[in-house]
Design an enzyme around this catalytic site. Sequence first.
Site: not given
Length: 246
Positions: A12, A151
């Site tokens: 967040a 990734y």
Amino acid sequence: MDAGQTAVLTGAAGAIGQMTARRLLDQGATVIGVDRDASGLAGLASTFGDAFVPLVADLSDEAGISECSDRITGDHGSIAILINNVGVISHSKFLETSLADLRHAMTVNFESAYLMSQNLLPGMVRAKHGRIINVSSFAGRSGGLLAGTAYSLSKSAMIGLTFALAREFGPKGVSVNAVAPAFVQSDMMSSSFKRPEDKDRLLASIPLGRLCDPDEVASAIAYLASAPAGFINGEVIDINGGVQCD
């Protein structure tokens, strides 16, 4: 989304996370913002007010992920929306990527989404309604232009998870979708540029000729969480400025 629904948003405090929290709050949701950045979360709580609930958690191992989801269900009960956004970047290519590096990327980027979904889905199934939105990446679709192998693999796994959960839980009232952004203006993106000319070369390769604004990703996420997106399930929305057109 219906006003008063509760959304869990991991990562967040990051660029996409902050904009997504704002979008969800504007739609009337209560947002449980999860991040290991305590000061970042505190700043967001100060800005957004009581509808933003900060939850400091480290999602880099299974114990931290389980503790986080247990706290959420214990304090808030059933959750209507889960946005798996937390992520770490890796720039190392295949021959330079150790197994430890791969495991770290997979744990944070993929296993956190897997376990958070596994732990919060039962409440959605009982309610016969829920939304899961996974923040994957163009790297998961392309093999990674700037990003490293670990990734890319972790973000590709999130797409596979999206398809599997959409098929299994769609009949139970839970839709599962993903967004696959590329070249988002953020600290993570800046770390990809080793030299000033690297950014110029990248911009020249993007048909729109610019980087993606984090709010553009947040808008797509908020749409997938909204009532008008109710019949979208098992979809990956590419947000890459036209680098890949299909």
